[in-house]
Design an enzyme around this catalytic site. Structure first.
Site, short mmCIF file in Angstrom:
data_model
loop_
_atom_site.label_atom_id
_atom_site.label_comp_id
_atom_site.label_asym_id
_atom_site.label_seq_id
_atom_site.Cartn_x
_atom_site.Cartn_y
_atom_site.Cartn_z
N TYR A 69 -8.00 77.14 45.24
CA TYR A 69 -9.07 75.98 45.06
C TYR A 69 -10.10 76.67 43.92
CZ TYR A 69 -7.42 73.78 49.46
OH TYR A 69 -6.72 73.47 50.31
N PHE A 214 -6.01 65.28 53.88
CA PHE A 214 -6.21 64.13 53.61
C PHE A 214 -6.27 63.25 54.63
CE2 PHE A 214 -5.22 61.95 49.40
CZ PHE A 214 -5.43 60.57 49.88
N PRO A 215 -7.41 63.55 55.55
CA PRO A 215 -7.38 63.10 56.79
C PRO A 215 -8.00 61.41 56.76
CG PRO A 215 -9.28 64.49 56.34
CD PRO A 215 -8.48 64.46 55.12
#
Length: 290
Positions: A69, A214-215
């Site tokens: 990231y 990706f909740p």
């Protein structure tokens, strides 16, 4: 909205990762505190650190990041903002995806590379031991036994406490568990994308944490007048709060990690822990999601 004055992640309940590492089930994903395309520095570095500190103030004690990231940016900011860490705060990180530019990702899980990345993560996060280290992707060019063999060695040296996997199927978890104890799985999952239902069931059966990335639901379900939207209005909540509340309702092993670079959005996400619907209402939403 069901924000935010009394929002606290403790309302989401507790799951004990690996049986000995209790965390509040609603965590924070630190991917969004980087630049566009998850590349480079965020526009507002101090703002990103403020979000991290505020997450902890709101009872979040499970923060998920990765060496890729930024790359390196998210881990470094976490170390700068939060170390020395408060007692009970679990920082999870990952390695095994490399970066070739904004929004570009390629798996590399050669043992010597993973060993290097663990050492670098420890340095950036200002840790002596990583509480949860996850293989970001299985590398098709490297047998998973080789990738995880070096991780087992690092675990025996005390540099890693627990190990998890990401984007895997049940047979791959079985394969990995022959090499090392696996305590968690991080797969894409939300109410409108349930392709990994089999993995969630596997995790429930084996008491592994299931960390959905990706909740928040997307697509038709979330549109104005849709089932989620209607229920959200009834409960004075937002669609994203309802998406997160559904995940918490769906399974006791579920640990959603919504990410954001905004304090306001963070408070909204944490507010999802207070959103409670009846079983009948959830059933109606699930039917609409099919």
């Amino acid at each position: 909205m069901a924000t935010q004055t009394n929002a606290n992640a403790s309302a989401s309940g507790i799951f004990s990762i690996g049986g000995d590492m209790p965390v509040h089930r609603l965590g924070y994903g630190a991917m969004r505190i980087t630049g566009k395309g998850i590349w480079g520095e965020p526009k507002d570095i101090e703002g990103a650190k403020k979000v991290l500190r505020h997450a902890v103030e709101l009872g979040v004690n499970f923060i998920d990041t990765a060496d890729s990231y930024g790359p390196e940016v998210s881990e470094r900011l976490i170390g700068e903002a939060l170390a020395p860490y408060p007692k009970g705060l679990v920082i999870a990180t990952k390695a095994g995806l490399t970066r070739q530019g904004p929004d570009k990702w390629l798996p590399v899980a050669r043992p010597e590379y993973l060993q290097q990345q663990v050492e670098m993560s420890l340095r950036r996060l200002k840790l002596e031991r990583i509480d949860l280290w996850q293989l970001h992707r299985i590398d098709p060019k490297v047998p998973v036994e080789e990738s995880l063999g070096v991780i087992k060695k690092l675990q025996e040296e005390g540099k890693i406490r627990h190990v998890g996997l990401s984007e895997v199927k049940p047979h791959e978890i079985d394969q990995a568990r022959k090499v090392i104890e696996i305590v968690s799985v991080q797969n894409q999952y939300n109410i409108s994308d349930r392709r990994h239902e089999d993995v969630l069931e596997y995790c429930e059966k084996n008491n592994l944490a299931f960390i959905p990335w990706f909740p928040v639901a997307a697509g038709k379900l979330t549109e104005s007048g849709g089932a989620l939207d209607a229920a959200a209005k009834r409960h004075n909540a937002t669609v994203s709060q309802l998406s997160l509340a559904w995940l918490l309702h769906r399974s006791p092993v579920m640990l959603p990690i919504p990410g954001t670079s905004s304090v306001e959005h963070l408070e909204e996400n944490v507010g999802a822990a207070n959103v409670k619907l009846s079983d009948a209402e959830w059933k109606e939403i699930e039917e609409a999601a099919k």
